[in-house]
Design an enzyme around this catalytic site. Structure first.
Site, PDB file in Angstrom:
ATOM      1  N   LYS A 169       0.852  -1.189   0.000  1.00  0.00           N
ATOM      2  CA  LYS A 169       0.000   0.000   0.000  1.00  0.00           C
ATOM      3  C   LYS A 169       0.888   1.239   0.000  1.00  0.00           C
ATOM      4  O   LYS A 169       1.336   1.713   1.036  1.00  0.00           O
ATOM      5  CB  LYS A 169      -0.917   0.050   1.224  1.00  0.00           C
ATOM      6  CG  LYS A 169      -1.967   1.155   1.056  1.00  0.00           C
ATOM      7  CD  LYS A 169      -2.312   1.882   2.326  1.00  0.00           C
ATOM      8  CE  LYS A 169      -1.543   3.119   2.608  1.00  0.00           C
ATOM      9  NZ  LYS A 169      -1.647   4.250   1.707  1.00  0.00           N
ATOM     10  N   GLY A 200      -4.508   3.230  -1.653  1.00  0.00           N
ATOM     11  CA  GLY A 200      -5.717   3.783  -1.020  1.00  0.00           C
ATOM     12  C   GLY A 200      -5.323   4.532   0.231  1.00  0.00           C
ATOM     13  O   GLY A 200      -4.130   4.739   0.501  1.00  0.00           O
ATOM     14  N   GLY A 202      -4.749   5.476   4.197  1.00  0.00           N
ATOM     15  CA  GLY A 202      -4.177   4.751   5.321  1.00  0.00           C
ATOM     16  C   GLY A 202      -5.222   4.172   6.243  1.00  0.00           C
ATOM     17  O   GLY A 202      -5.104   3.024   6.678  1.00  0.00           O
ATOM     18  N   VAL A 205      -7.190   1.186   3.583  1.00  0.00           N
ATOM     19  CA  VAL A 205      -6.364   0.062   3.134  1.00  0.00           C
ATOM     20  C   VAL A 205      -5.322  -0.303   4.199  1.00  0.00           C
ATOM     21  O   VAL A 205      -5.129  -1.480   4.532  1.00  0.00           O
ATOM     22  CB  VAL A 205      -5.674   0.415   1.790  1.00  0.00           C
ATOM     23  CG1 VAL A 205      -4.768  -0.727   1.345  1.00  0.00           C
ATOM     24  CG2 VAL A 205      -6.717   0.707   0.724  1.00  0.00           C
ATOM     25  N   GLY A 206      -4.673   0.722   4.755  1.00  0.00           N
ATOM     26  CA  GLY A 206      -3.655   0.470   5.783  1.00  0.00           C
ATOM     27  C   GLY A 206      -4.268  -0.200   7.002  1.00  0.00           C
ATOM     28  O   GLY A 206      -3.678  -1.113   7.592  1.00  0.00           O
ATOM     29  N   GLU A 244       9.892   1.944  10.255  1.00  0.00           N
ATOM     30  CA  GLU A 244      10.899   2.960   9.938  1.00  0.00           C
ATOM     31  C   GLU A 244      10.217   4.305  10.084  1.00  0.00           C
ATOM     32  O   GLU A 244       9.387   4.670   9.247  1.00  0.00           O
ATOM     33  CB  GLU A 244      11.401   2.786   8.499  1.00  0.00           C
ATOM     34  CG  GLU A 244      12.080   1.467   8.223  1.00  0.00           C
ATOM     35  CD  GLU A 244      13.421   1.323   8.917  1.00  0.00           C
ATOM     36  OE1 GLU A 244      13.896   2.295   9.523  1.00  0.00           O
ATOM     37  OE2 GLU A 244      13.989   0.221   8.846  1.00  0.00           O
ATOM     38  N   CYS A 278      13.535  11.613   6.270  1.00  0.00           N
ATOM     39  CA  CYS A 278      13.583  11.174   7.665  1.00  0.00           C
ATOM     40  C   CYS A 278      15.012  11.244   8.204  1.00  0.00           C
ATOM     41  O   CYS A 278      15.222  11.395   9.388  1.00  0.00           O
ATOM     42  CB  CYS A 278      13.053   9.750   7.762  1.00  0.00           C
ATOM     43  SG  CYS A 278      13.882   8.647   6.606  1.00  0.00           S
ATOM     44  N   GLU A 378      10.075  16.852  14.301  1.00  0.00           N
ATOM     45  CA  GLU A 378      10.438  16.689  12.896  1.00  0.00           C
ATOM     46  C   GLU A 378       9.645  17.689  12.053  1.00  0.00           C
ATOM     47  O   GLU A 378       8.418  17.713  12.091  1.00  0.00           O
ATOM     48  CB  GLU A 378      10.099  15.258  12.473  1.00  0.00           C
ATOM     49  CG  GLU A 378      10.583  14.922  11.096  1.00  0.00           C
ATOM     50  CD  GLU A 378      10.233  13.494  10.697  1.00  0.00           C
ATOM     51  OE1 GLU A 378       9.072  13.078  10.890  1.00  0.00           O
ATOM     52  OE2 GLU A 378      11.122  12.800  10.183  1.00  0.00           O
TER      53      GLU A 378
HETATM   54  P1  NAD Z   1       2.397   8.916   7.231  1.00  0.00           P
HETATM   55  O1  NAD Z   1       2.760   8.180   8.468  1.00  0.00           O
HETATM   56  O2  NAD Z   1       1.325   9.927   7.289  1.00  0.00           O
HETATM   57  O3  NAD Z   1       1.943   7.871   6.103  1.00  0.00           O
HETATM   58  C1  NAD Z   1       2.754   6.771   5.729  1.00  0.00           C
HETATM   59  C2  NAD Z   1       1.867   5.695   5.129  1.00  0.00           C
HETATM   60  O4  NAD Z   1       0.983   5.216   6.140  1.00  0.00           O
HETATM   61  C3  NAD Z   1       0.983   6.184   3.985  1.00  0.00           C
HETATM   62  O5  NAD Z   1       0.891   5.179   3.004  1.00  0.00           O
HETATM   63  C4  NAD Z   1      -0.357   6.398   4.687  1.00  0.00           C
HETATM   64  O6  NAD Z   1      -1.457   6.311   3.805  1.00  0.00           O
HETATM   65  C5  NAD Z   1      -0.349   5.246   5.678  1.00  0.00           C
HETATM   66  N1  NAD Z   1      -1.256   5.422   6.820  1.00  0.00           N
HETATM   67  C6  NAD Z   1      -1.752   6.578   7.333  1.00  0.00           C
HETATM   68  N2  NAD Z   1      -2.592   6.315   8.356  1.00  0.00           N
HETATM   69  C7  NAD Z   1      -2.608   4.965   8.517  1.00  0.00           C
HETATM   70  C8  NAD Z   1      -3.282   4.077   9.412  1.00  0.00           C
HETATM   71  N3  NAD Z   1      -4.108   4.529  10.344  1.00  0.00           N
HETATM   72  N4  NAD Z   1      -3.061   2.753   9.290  1.00  0.00           N
HETATM   73  C9  NAD Z   1      -2.218   2.270   8.355  1.00  0.00           C
HETATM   74  N5  NAD Z   1      -1.578   3.047   7.459  1.00  0.00           N
HETATM   75  C10 NAD Z   1      -1.746   4.392   7.544  1.00  0.00           C
HETATM   76  O7  NAD Z   1       3.758   9.505   6.678  1.00  0.00           O
HETATM   77  P2  NAD Z   1       3.974  10.415   5.392  1.00  0.00           P
HETATM   78  O8  NAD Z   1       3.431  11.777   5.669  1.00  0.00           O
HETATM   79  O9  NAD Z   1       3.513   9.689   4.177  1.00  0.00           O
HETATM   80  O10 NAD Z   1       5.584  10.471   5.337  1.00  0.00           O
HETATM   81  C11 NAD Z   1       6.351  11.321   6.133  1.00  0.00           C
HETATM   82  C12 NAD Z   1       6.819  10.621   7.396  1.00  0.00           C
HETATM   83  O11 NAD Z   1       7.495   9.423   7.069  1.00  0.00           O
HETATM   84  C13 NAD Z   1       7.820  11.431   8.192  1.00  0.00           C
HETATM   85  O12 NAD Z   1       7.511  11.380   9.559  1.00  0.00           O
HETATM   86  C14 NAD Z   1       9.139  10.720   7.942  1.00  0.00           C
HETATM   87  O13 NAD Z   1      10.099  10.853   8.956  1.00  0.00           O
HETATM   88  C15 NAD Z   1       8.708   9.323   7.798  1.00  0.00           C
HETATM   89  N6  NAD Z   1       9.722   8.584   7.031  1.00  0.00           N
HETATM   90  C16 NAD Z   1      10.518   7.696   7.678  1.00  0.00           C
HETATM   91  C17 NAD Z   1      11.495   7.020   6.965  1.00  0.00           C
HETATM   92  C18 NAD Z   1      12.408   6.006   7.615  1.00  0.00           C
HETATM   93  O14 NAD Z   1      12.982   5.207   6.893  1.00  0.00           O
HETATM   94  N7  NAD Z   1      12.566   5.998   8.919  1.00  0.00           N
HETATM   95  C19 NAD Z   1      11.658   7.276   5.612  1.00  0.00           C
HETATM   96  C20 NAD Z   1      10.834   8.213   5.003  1.00  0.00           C
HETATM   97  C21 NAD Z   1       9.848   8.850   5.728  1.00  0.00           C
END
Ligand code: NAD
Length: 475
Positions: A169, A200, A202, A205-206, A244, A278, A378
Site C-alpha cells: 500500500k 488507497g 491509510g 487500506v492500511g 521505519e 527522515c 520533525e
Molecule cells: P504517514 O505516516 O502519514 O503515512 C505513511 C503511510 O501510512 C501512507 O501510506 C499512509 O497512507 C499510511 N497510513 C496513514 N494512516 C494509517 C493508518 N491509520 N493505518 C495504516 N496506514 C496508515 O507519513 P507520510 O506523511 O507519508 O511520510 C512522512 C513521514 O514518514 C515522516 O515522519 C518521515 O520521517 C517518515 N519517514 C521515515 C522514513 C524512515 O525510513 N525511517 C523514511 C521516510 C519517511
C-alpha cells in the site's frame, strides 16, 4: 490528466472496487494532473487472498529462483527509468538529480538484495540443533510519499529474497509514480499474487492490512504517529512489525573539522530530498569556539542553494509535496521565531517568484537551544537548527537528547576522535565525514525512530521465522 482506476491484484490490473476519488497534483504549480480511484477494504482483502494463495509455492522457491526474480525486477525498473524519473519530478517535485538518484537506487535495491542473498544461510546449525529460517508469510508493506520507488522496491526486494509474498500500500499521494512502477514490476513476470499493489487511504487500506489475520508481518515506513497506530493494531493478531519512522538527526561538526568539507556536507544533509527526508541532518551541532566562522560559511553556502521547479537547471531544493506540507513547514518556521531563535537565512513565506507552488525558503536558525520545539520535532522541510556546544561530551549529550535515533553525522579530522564520538550516538546509522547510502548496511532507528532494520542480511532476518529442530535431526 491521468486517470488511474486499476489496482494490481493476482498478477493483473483489475478495476477498483473502491469508488472514492483522489486528486493528484503537481506541487510546483498545484495543478491537478491526475485522479486516482482509491482502493477499499474489498480490494485489499482480494490482494491479501492472492498473496496468501501465492505463498504456498513461492515460499518453497530456491535461492537461485529468487535471485533470478530479483534480477528481472531490477531490469524491468531500469527499462523505463527515464519515465519513472519524469514522474517523480512531476508528481513529487524532486529536482532532476534527486529524482534520478532515487530511481536508480530503487532499482539497485533488487541487486543489493540479490547480492546479500548469496551469503545468507536459511539452514543453520546451533548447538546440537538445526535452525530453519522460514518465510514469515504474507507481508503488508505500507510506504510514505517522500521516496515511493525506493521504499516499495526495497521492501519488495526483502520479501522476494526471503520467499514471502506481499500486499503493498503505497502513499495515495504517489498515484502516478505507483502506476508506472507497477507496470514495470509487472513486466518482470513473477508468478501471480507474489506481490499485489493497492493504493488507497491509510485508514482504509492500511487499517485493513493492520487488522487482517492473513497478514503475518507489516513493514511500514512513515511517521511515528502512524507507526504507533499500526503497532497497536498489529498486536491483536501478533503480527511482526518493522517500523521505519521519523527522525531529528544530529550533525556534529567537531572543532578540528575541515569546514570547507563539513559545511557543504551539513547543508546537503539538512536539505536532502528538499528537507523531506527522515534522515535529514536538521540539528547542526557546532563548537562554540568556531561558531561565528561556521555561521558565515553556512550563510554563504545556503545563499547558493537554488530553489525551484524540478526541471530548472541546478535546482537542489524543490517544492514541498503538498500545500499541507508547505503550511506545516511555515508553522515551524514561525514557531522558531516566536520561540526566540534567530533566522540566519531564509524565513517565512515563498521565495520570490515562486508563489504558485509549494516552495519554501531554505532556512537556518541560530541561537537555538535543544529544548526548543524546532530542535525536538520533525519539520520535514529544509530547515536547519544550529546549536552550539563546548565539549565533545556535551555535543554527544545534545545529540542524544531526542526521542528519535535514526541517523547522525559527524565531521572531524582526527578519525579516532570522530569514530569515538560516532560510537556514542544513539542512532541506527552514523555517517562520518560522509553523506550517502550503503544498500547492504542495516538501516533503521533507535528509540522512537522505529523497530527493526532493513537492507541486507539484517533486513532478511526481519522477514523470516526461525524454526529449531532438536533431537533426532537429519543433517
Ligand atoms: P504517514 O505516516 O502519514 O503515512 C505513511 C503511510 O501510512 C501512507 O501510506 C499512509 O497512507 C499510511 N497510513 C496513514 N494512516 C494509517 C493508518 N491509520 N493505518 C495504516 N496506514 C496508515 O507519513 P507520510 O506523511 O507519508 O511520510 C512522512 C513521514 O514518514 C515522516 O515522519 C518521515 O520521517 C517518515 N519517514 C521515515 C522514513 C524512515 O525510513 N525511517 C523514511 C521516510 C519517511
Amino acid at each position: 490528466m491521468k486517470l488511474i482506476t486499476n489496482h494490481y491484484i493476482n498478477g493483473k490490473f483489475v478495476p477498483s472496487h473502491g469508488t472514492a476519488q483522489y486528486d493528484l497534483i503537481n506541487p510546483s504549480t498545484n495543478a491537478v494532473i491526475g485522479r486516482l480511484t482509491l482502493a477499499d477494504e474489498k480490494d485489499t482483502q482480494d490482494a491479501i487472498a492472492a498473496a496468501k494463495a501465492a505463498l504456498k509455492s513461492f515460499s518453497k522457491t530456491t535461492k537461485q529462483q529468487r535471485s533470478d526474480y530479483l534480477q528481472k525486477l531490477h531490469d524491468a525498473v531500469m527499462e523505463r527509468a527515464d519515465e519513472l524519473i519524469d514522474a517523480v519530478m512531476e508528481e513529487y517535485g524532486a529536482p532532476r538529480a534527486r529524482a534520478k538518484g532515487s530511481t536508480l537506487d530503487a532499482a539497485n535495491n533488487f541487486l543489493a538484495a540479490k547480492e546479500a542473498l548469496q551469503g545468507f544461510e536459511f539452514v543453520r546449525s546451533v548447538g546440537k540443533s538445526r535452525v530453519l529460517l522460514e518465510p514469515v508469510g504474507v507481508v503488508g508493506i505500507i510506504t510514505p510519499w517522500n521516496s515511493t520507488y525506493g521504499f516499495v522496491c526495497n521492501k519488495l526486494a526483502m520479501a522476494i529474497a526471503t520467499g514471502c509474498t506481499s500486499v503493498i500500500k503505497p502513499s495515495e499521494m504517489s498515484g502516478i509514480q505507483v502506476q508506472l512502477l507497477t507496470e514495470c514490476l509487472d513486466k518482470a513476470g513473477l508468478p501471480p499474487g507474489v506481490f499485489n499493489i493497492v493504493t488507497g487511504l491509510g485508514d482504509v487500506v492500511g487499517a485493513e492490512i493492520t487488522r487482517n489475520p492473513h497478514i503475518s508481518k507489516i513493514s511500514f515506513t512513515g511517521s511515528t504517529v502512524v507507526g504507533k497506530i499500526i503497532a497497536r493494531g498489529a498486536v491483536d493478531t501478533m503480527k511482526r512489525v518493522t517500523l521505519e519512522l521519523g527522525g531529528k538527526s544530529p550533525n556534529i561538526i567537531l572543532d578540528d573539522a575541515d569546514l570547507s568539507r563539513a559545511v557543504p556536507l551539513a547543508v546537503a544533509a539538512g536539505f536532502a530530498n528538499s528537507g523531506q527526508a527522515c534522515i535529514a541532518g536538521t540539528r547542526l551541532l557546532v563548537p562554540e569556539s568556531r561558531a561565528e566562522e561556521i555561521k558565515a560559511l553556512v550563510k554563504e553556502t545556503v545563499a547558493q542553494v537554488k530553489v525551484g521547479p524540478p526541471h530548472m537547471e541546478g535546482t537542489s531544493v524543490g517544492p514541498m509535496v503538498s500545500k499541507k506540507q508547505y503550511e506545516r513547514v511555515q508553522h515551524y518556521i514561525q514557531l522558531g521565531i516566536d520561540g526566540g531563535a534567530e533566522v540566519l537565512i531564509g524565513g517565512p513565506g515563498h521565495p520570490e517568484g515562486l508563489e504558485g507552488g509549494n516552495f519554501v525558503k531554505p532556512t537556518v536558525f541560530v541561537n537555538v537551544t535543544n529544548d526548543m520545539t524546532i530542535a525536538q520535532e520533525e519539520i520535514f522541510g529544509p530547515v536547519i537548527s544550529m546549536i552550539t556546544y563546548k565539549t565533545d561530551e556535551e555535543a554527544i549529550s545534545i545529540a542524544n537528547d531526542t526521542i528519535y535515533g535514526l541517523h547522525a553525522f559527524v565531521s572531524g579530522t582526527d578519525l579516532v576522535r570522530a569514530n569515538r564520538v560516532a560510537s556514542q550516538i544513539e542512532a541506527g546509522r552514523v555517517l562520518i565525514n560522509f553523506l550517502g547510502h550503503d544498500a547492504l548496511a542495516p538501516f533503521g532507528g533507535f528509540k522512537q525512530s522505529g523497530i527493526g532494520r532493513e537492507y541486507g542480511v539484517f533486513g532478511f532476518e526481519a522477514y523470516v521465522e526461525p524454526k529449531a529442530l532438536l533431537g533426532d535431526v537429519l543433517g
